[in-house]
Scaffold this motif. Structure first.
Motif: not given
Ligand code: PLP
Length: 423
Positions: A265-273, A280-291
């Motif tokens: 991811p390029y930016q972190g925050g809500g809606d992408m995790i 530890e943080t795990t990320f959502d799937d694409i495309p959401h991990k970039f949003e």
């Protein structure tokens, strides 16, 4: 041809609206306004395009009847807004013929799309010290500066494909430049200053023969030609909603699934995790991990409406009209004594940069503005092009499908007036 196919093709052609420029203009409320007590002649479409009623109404409808935050709520309005926003993503996917909606990341525009790729790849293993990125001499600053920032951080070298006097890429020089050190090629599809349509498919095929991914800056191609990212086989494609008759503050990055999955991811925050703990943080799937964060929901919906608007026409017919404007304007402008067109490539979109003798382009723009004619003057965020031609600036008329031949005539009359004033 198989008769079922024949029928299917016929139906899809029949469904398209016939193109009548004077009818089409009525869909764009701003085109009937006056500027300096003259009818507006809007020839600054490479900077931003005007919006049809349907785009304006779609955004107003969202705020009036659907406004809620998306993805996170279970209530009626949140689900409605989520559905409208995600429908818009599907429209973008189809607009550029991506394989999947997961490959469409909503961003603010082409600039943010390119910054996303450069920042994310910068954090990945993709680049190492001594690697090279190839761009071209005709790039918009949006496709130069993000790579310079990355080069500084990663000790990478930026290589630049030169252009010839006509404003065409020197493809042979590009072919000599690419090597096992090259890790990315990032080039503009259509130049916003010169109008050149670049042979991006050839560039992509050649880069791929070295295993090098290619990003296409499609800010100017999305409005002018039908883009098919699968046919191009580009790895990334960036464009802005406001240049395709949609709102500002929204655009899309297309990325092939394999790259988007590999990129952090390029930016972190809500809606992408997926899950956040302090450890530890795990990320959502694409495309959401970039949003990360609340997106431009109304903007996404407006972009979807803009795509619907454009799709009601046969894109080839729109292009034919723009080609006619380009041909007519080129001929008429060249009849003006002392006018020189900068950018005379064989393959051009409806963008004409020009200079007139030693009259400063700012004077040209300011004088014709008094007659309601809007053109762009300056370096058009392509200072290296100005350096290439040894010019401080150019004047630029850029056309969209709603422009008319009469507007070209008005531009010509305006330019004669400028020349008279400087005689
Ligand atoms: N690339 C090109 C070729 C452009 O013409 C522009 C804008 O003029 C951009 C990138 C940047 O687009 P935006 O400012 O919408 O992000």
């Amino acid at each position: 041809m198989n008769s079922n196919l024949e029928i299917a093709n016929k139906t899809s052609v029949d469904e398209k609206q016939t193109f009548d420029v004077y009818q089409v203009r009525k869909d764009f409320p701003i085109l009937s306004r006056r500027v300096n007590d003259k009818p507006l002649v809007y020839l600054d479409n490479a900077a931003t395009t005007q919006k049809p009623d349907s785009v304006i109404d779609s955004m107003s409808h969202y705020y009036k009847f659907e406004n809620a935050n998306i993805h996170r709520g279970l209530h009626f309005l949140s689900e409605l807004a989520t559905e409208s926003y995600e429908k818009a993503r599907l429209k973008v996917k189809e607009f550029i013929n991506a394989m999947s909606v997961a490959e469409i990341v909503f961003v603010r525009g082409a600039t943010e799309a390119i910054n996303l790729v450069s920042n994310s790849l910068c954090r990945s293993e993709h680049f190492g010290s001594g690697d090279e990125i190839i761009i071209s001499e005709m790039e918009h600053h949006a496709n130069i500066v993000p790579w310079q920032l990355l080069c500084d951080r990663k000790k990478i070298k930026l290589k630049v494909i030169p252009i010839n006097d006509e404003g065409e890429l020197e493809i042979d020089a590009f072919k000599k430049m690419i090597s096992e050190k090259t890790k990315l090629v990032s080039v503009v599809h259509i130049s916003n200053s010169l109008g050149t349509i670049n042979p991006v498919k050839e560039i992509i095929d050649y880069a791929h023969s070295f295993g090098v991914p290619v990003l296409i800056d499609g800010a100017q191609s999305a409005p002018h030609i039908k883009v098919d990212v699968q046919d191009l086989d580009c790895d990334f494609f960036a464009f802005s909603g406001h240049k395709v008759f949609g709102p500002t503050g929204i655009g899309a990055l297309y990325g092939k699934t394999e790259y988007l999955n590999m990129m952090p991811p390029y930016q972190g925050g809500g809606d992408m995790i997926r899950k956040v703990t302090f450890e530890e943080t795990t990320f959502d799937d694409i495309p959401h991990k970039f949003e990360a964060g609340t997106p431009n929901i109304a903007g996404g919906i407006g972009l979807g409406a803009a795509i619907d608007y454009v799709n009601q026409f046969d894109r080839n017919v729109l292009k034919e009209h723009e080609d006619e404007l380009l041909k007519y304007a080129t001929e008429k402008l060249l009849e003006i004594d002392g006018l020189k067109i900068i950018g005379t490539a064989k393959h051009k979109a409806s963008v004409i940069s020009f200079i007139i003798k030693d009259i400063h382009p700012y004077d040209i723009g300011t004088i014709i503005d008094t007659d309601g004619i809007a053109i762009r003057t300056g370096h058009h965020c392509t200072q290296p092009i100005m350096q290439r031609y040894n010019l401080p600036a150019t004047a630029r008329a850029s056309f969209a499908f709603y422009n008319t031949l009469e507007e070209v005539d008005k531009l010509v009359v305006g330019l004669h007036k400028v020349i008279k004033m400087f005689r």
